[in-house]
Design an enzyme around this catalytic site. Structure first.
Site, PDB file in Angstrom:
ATOM      1  N   LYS A   2      -5.906  -3.641  -6.401  1.00  0.00           N
ATOM      2  CA  LYS A   2      -6.574  -4.647  -5.564  1.00  0.00           C
ATOM      3  C   LYS A   2      -7.973  -4.968  -6.108  1.00  0.00           C
ATOM      4  O   LYS A   2      -8.428  -6.114  -6.051  1.00  0.00           O
ATOM      5  CB  LYS A   2      -6.643  -4.157  -4.109  1.00  0.00           C
ATOM      6  CG  LYS A   2      -5.271  -4.106  -3.434  1.00  0.00           C
ATOM      7  CD  LYS A   2      -4.713  -5.494  -3.261  1.00  0.00           C
ATOM      8  CE  LYS A   2      -3.260  -5.568  -2.924  1.00  0.00           C
ATOM      9  NZ  LYS A   2      -2.707  -6.919  -3.034  1.00  0.00           N
ATOM     10  N   TYR A  42      -2.983   1.630  -5.394  1.00  0.00           N
ATOM     11  CA  TYR A  42      -3.088   0.345  -4.689  1.00  0.00           C
ATOM     12  C   TYR A  42      -4.516  -0.210  -4.787  1.00  0.00           C
ATOM     13  O   TYR A  42      -4.710  -1.379  -5.114  1.00  0.00           O
ATOM     14  CB  TYR A  42      -2.681   0.573  -3.232  1.00  0.00           C
ATOM     15  CG  TYR A  42      -2.763  -0.621  -2.309  1.00  0.00           C
ATOM     16  CD1 TYR A  42      -1.854  -1.668  -2.388  1.00  0.00           C
ATOM     17  CD2 TYR A  42      -3.752  -0.690  -1.317  1.00  0.00           C
ATOM     18  CE1 TYR A  42      -1.915  -2.742  -1.507  1.00  0.00           C
ATOM     19  CE2 TYR A  42      -3.815  -1.761  -0.436  1.00  0.00           C
ATOM     20  CZ  TYR A  42      -2.896  -2.789  -0.541  1.00  0.00           C
ATOM     21  OH  TYR A  42      -2.962  -3.847   0.338  1.00  0.00           O
ATOM     22  N   SER A  92      -7.269  -7.063  -1.063  1.00  0.00           N
ATOM     23  CA  SER A  92      -7.309  -6.252   0.164  1.00  0.00           C
ATOM     24  C   SER A  92      -8.708  -5.704   0.355  1.00  0.00           C
ATOM     25  O   SER A  92      -9.400  -5.386  -0.619  1.00  0.00           O
ATOM     26  CB  SER A  92      -6.337  -5.080   0.057  1.00  0.00           C
ATOM     27  OG  SER A  92      -6.643  -4.103   1.032  1.00  0.00           O
ATOM     28  N   ASN A 117       0.867  -1.184   0.000  1.00  0.00           N
ATOM     29  CA  ASN A 117       0.000   0.000   0.000  1.00  0.00           C
ATOM     30  C   ASN A 117       0.901   1.230   0.000  1.00  0.00           C
ATOM     31  O   ASN A 117       1.467   1.598   1.018  1.00  0.00           O
ATOM     32  CB  ASN A 117      -0.891  -0.041   1.250  1.00  0.00           C
ATOM     33  CG  ASN A 117      -1.995   0.988   1.184  1.00  0.00           C
ATOM     34  OD1 ASN A 117      -1.939   1.924   0.392  1.00  0.00           O
ATOM     35  ND2 ASN A 117      -2.999   0.811   2.023  1.00  0.00           N
ATOM     36  N   GLU A 132      -6.942  -6.415   8.329  1.00  0.00           N
ATOM     37  CA  GLU A 132      -5.918  -5.888   9.242  1.00  0.00           C
ATOM     38  C   GLU A 132      -5.086  -7.063   9.754  1.00  0.00           C
ATOM     39  O   GLU A 132      -5.534  -7.826  10.610  1.00  0.00           O
ATOM     40  CB  GLU A 132      -6.591  -5.186  10.439  1.00  0.00           C
ATOM     41  CG  GLU A 132      -7.631  -4.123  10.061  1.00  0.00           C
ATOM     42  CD  GLU A 132      -7.032  -2.870   9.446  1.00  0.00           C
ATOM     43  OE1 GLU A 132      -5.828  -2.596   9.681  1.00  0.00           O
ATOM     44  OE2 GLU A 132      -7.750  -2.171   8.730  1.00  0.00           O
ATOM     45  N   VAL A 133      -3.897  -7.212   9.215  1.00  0.00           N
ATOM     46  CA  VAL A 133      -3.015  -8.340   9.563  1.00  0.00           C
ATOM     47  C   VAL A 133      -1.658  -7.765   9.955  1.00  0.00           C
ATOM     48  O   VAL A 133      -1.049  -7.040   9.156  1.00  0.00           O
ATOM     49  CB  VAL A 133      -2.831  -9.297   8.360  1.00  0.00           C
ATOM     50  CG1 VAL A 133      -2.104 -10.566   8.796  1.00  0.00           C
ATOM     51  CG2 VAL A 133      -4.160  -9.633   7.698  1.00  0.00           C
TER      52      VAL A 133
HETATM   53  P1  NAP Z   1       4.908  -7.747   3.709  1.00  0.00           P
HETATM   54  O1  NAP Z   1       4.920  -7.905   5.174  1.00  0.00           O
HETATM   55  O2  NAP Z   1       5.595  -6.561   3.114  1.00  0.00           O
HETATM   56  O3  NAP Z   1       5.456  -9.052   3.009  1.00  0.00           O
HETATM   57  C1  NAP Z   1       5.465  -9.075   1.598  1.00  0.00           C
HETATM   58  C2  NAP Z   1       6.767  -9.640   1.080  1.00  0.00           C
HETATM   59  O4  NAP Z   1       6.731  -9.503  -0.355  1.00  0.00           O
HETATM   60  C3  NAP Z   1       8.014  -8.885   1.530  1.00  0.00           C
HETATM   61  O5  NAP Z   1       9.058  -9.793   1.788  1.00  0.00           O
HETATM   62  C4  NAP Z   1       8.350  -8.013   0.321  1.00  0.00           C
HETATM   63  O6  NAP Z   1       9.723  -7.672   0.255  1.00  0.00           O
HETATM   64  C5  NAP Z   1       7.937  -8.925  -0.808  1.00  0.00           C
HETATM   65  N1  NAP Z   1       7.650  -8.221  -2.058  1.00  0.00           N
HETATM   66  C6  NAP Z   1       7.002  -7.054  -2.235  1.00  0.00           C
HETATM   67  N2  NAP Z   1       6.928  -6.748  -3.548  1.00  0.00           N
HETATM   68  C7  NAP Z   1       7.544  -7.767  -4.200  1.00  0.00           C
HETATM   69  C8  NAP Z   1       7.774  -8.048  -5.567  1.00  0.00           C
HETATM   70  N3  NAP Z   1       7.380  -7.207  -6.541  1.00  0.00           N
HETATM   71  N4  NAP Z   1       8.430  -9.190  -5.897  1.00  0.00           N
HETATM   72  C9  NAP Z   1       8.829 -10.050  -4.931  1.00  0.00           C
HETATM   73  N5  NAP Z   1       8.635  -9.845  -3.619  1.00  0.00           N
HETATM   74  C10 NAP Z   1       7.989  -8.704  -3.259  1.00  0.00           C
HETATM   75  O7  NAP Z   1       3.369  -7.664   3.184  1.00  0.00           O
HETATM   76  P2  NAP Z   1       2.019  -8.352   3.753  1.00  0.00           P
HETATM   77  O8  NAP Z   1       1.401  -7.434   4.728  1.00  0.00           O
HETATM   78  O9  NAP Z   1       2.281  -9.763   4.091  1.00  0.00           O
HETATM   79  O10 NAP Z   1       1.119  -8.263   2.432  1.00  0.00           O
HETATM   80  C11 NAP Z   1       0.993  -9.329   1.521  1.00  0.00           C
HETATM   81  C12 NAP Z   1      -0.224  -9.066   0.648  1.00  0.00           C
HETATM   82  O11 NAP Z   1      -1.390  -8.935   1.482  1.00  0.00           O
HETATM   83  C13 NAP Z   1      -0.121  -7.785  -0.186  1.00  0.00           C
HETATM   84  O12 NAP Z   1      -0.677  -8.011  -1.463  1.00  0.00           O
HETATM   85  C14 NAP Z   1      -1.004  -6.820   0.599  1.00  0.00           C
HETATM   86  O13 NAP Z   1      -1.575  -5.851  -0.240  1.00  0.00           O
HETATM   87  C15 NAP Z   1      -2.079  -7.765   1.128  1.00  0.00           C
HETATM   88  N6  NAP Z   1      -2.794  -7.223   2.308  1.00  0.00           N
HETATM   89  C16 NAP Z   1      -2.166  -7.109   3.511  1.00  0.00           C
HETATM   90  C17 NAP Z   1      -2.883  -6.593   4.591  1.00  0.00           C
HETATM   91  C18 NAP Z   1      -2.275  -6.448   5.957  1.00  0.00           C
HETATM   92  O14 NAP Z   1      -2.983  -6.003   6.867  1.00  0.00           O
HETATM   93  N7  NAP Z   1      -1.033  -6.798   6.168  1.00  0.00           N
HETATM   94  C19 NAP Z   1      -4.209  -6.179   4.421  1.00  0.00           C
HETATM   95  C20 NAP Z   1      -4.787  -6.301   3.172  1.00  0.00           C
HETATM   96  C21 NAP Z   1      -4.070  -6.837   2.116  1.00  0.00           C
HETATM   97  P3  NAP Z   1      10.191  -6.218   0.797  1.00  0.00           P
HETATM   98  O15 NAP Z   1       9.838  -6.162   2.251  1.00  0.00           O
HETATM   99  O16 NAP Z   1      11.643  -6.189   0.511  1.00  0.00           O
HETATM  100  O17 NAP Z   1       9.389  -5.226  -0.022  1.00  0.00           O
END
Ligand code: NAP
Length: 254
Positions: free
Chosen positions: A154, A150, A137, A90, A182-183
């Site tokens: 999504k 974003y 998301s 995001n 929210e994770v």
């Molecule tokens: P995160 O903690 O940042 O983990 C994502 C991983 O993906 C990180 O290791 C990141 O590396 C890597 N990454 C990002 N862009 C990449 C790319 N283009 N190629 C390869 N690796 C890549 O994220 P998360 O919170 O787990 O989110 C995962 C998904 O869930 C996303 O699509 C996000 O939009 C969705 N989501 C999350 C939440 C939430 O509350 N956490 C809510 C709604 C949706 P770097 O750290 O080096 O960038």
């Protein structure tokens, strides 16, 4: 329940950290082989130590990156049984505080590799009658404000889930989306730290999550993903599954 995931090869973009990391860990527990497409080498190494797994440490963006990922996976394992499109961030490119160039870059960064990976993995998913999961998301359906690129990506992921589910019916490939709200992950932590009072902001958000007044864990998202990848879910397709403690649909004024 035996999920029959033993030796199944599953591509996971962003598979070393956060939600993707939890999916990789859970797949190893089930005897499957996660292929983590993720530049985070330290976190990837911790997962590689748990069992059979493979890391391709790149940040995918161009179509050629995804083509290479599929090629490397085939060279190593000769098959692809599932794809979890998960990498994204995001990045706060808004309508007022943004620009056409920043918007286009944000959409490209969050969306294009979902298509690229599905496209290049498809011949192998056809052979396996495999499955695709798109991690979207809640912002795609609730809006958030200040993050046009974003949310556009999504929302498109939800449309593509239905579109691909229809197109891939003849091959018995299932396609579903999981919608977190929210994770608490490294990405979320970075985002919450952009507020002047992160812990107060976190407490305000958590208090509005209907079920249990707590965040969803990455492992709870992973459990849904692993079920959807298994043959126990082979009659589920085209679905948008909200794993969010009721955040999106229940009355948050309660
Ligand atoms: P995160 O903690 O940042 O983990 C994502 C991983 O993906 C990180 O290791 C990141 O590396 C890597 N990454 C990002 N862009 C990449 C790319 N283009 N190629 C390869 N690796 C890549 O994220 P998360 O919170 O787990 O989110 C995962 C998904 O869930 C996303 O699509 C996000 O939009 C969705 N989501 C999350 C939440 C939430 O509350 N956490 C809510 C709604 C949706 P770097 O750290 O080096 O960038």
């Amino acid at each position: 329940m035996n999920l029959n995931l033993s030796n199944k090869v599953i591509l996971i973009s962003g598979g070393a950290k956060g939600i993707g990391g939890a999916i990789s860990r859970g797949l190893i527990t089930e005897g499957a082989i996660p292929v983590m497409i993720d530049p985070s080498e330290k976190e990837g190494a911790e997962i590689l130590a748990l069992g059979e797994a493979f890391q391709i440490p790149i940040r995918i963006f161009a179509a050629a990156d995804s083509e290479k990922v599929v090629q490397l996976t085939l060279e190593k394992y000769g098959r692809i049984d599932g794809l979890v499109n998960n990498a994204g961030a995001n990045d706060g490119v808004g309508l007022e505080n943004g620009s056409p160039e920043a918007f286009e870059k944000s959409v490209a960064k969050n969306l294009n590799h979902y298509y690229h990976l599905a496209h290049f993995a498809l011949p192998h998913l056809k052979k396996a009658k495999g499955s695709i999961i798109n991690i979207s998301s809640k912002t795609a359906v609730t809006g958030q404000g200040g993050t046009s690129g974003y949310t556009a990506a999504k929302g498109a992921q939800l449309s593509l889930t239905r579109e691909w589910a229809v197109e891939l019916l003849p091959y018995e490939i299932t396609v579903n989306a999981i919608i977190p709200a929210e994770v608490f992950t490294p990405l979320y932590e970075n985002w919450i730290n952009t507020f002047p009072n992160p812990s107060e902001r976190l407490a305000e958000i958590t208090a509005k999550i209907p079920l249990g007044k707590r965040m969803t864990t990455p492992e709870e998202i992973a459990a849904m993903a692993i079920f959807l990848l298994s043959d126990k879910a082979e009659h589920i397709t085209g679905q948008h599954l909200f794993v969010d403690g009721g955040y999106t649909h229940l009355d948050r004024a309660l």
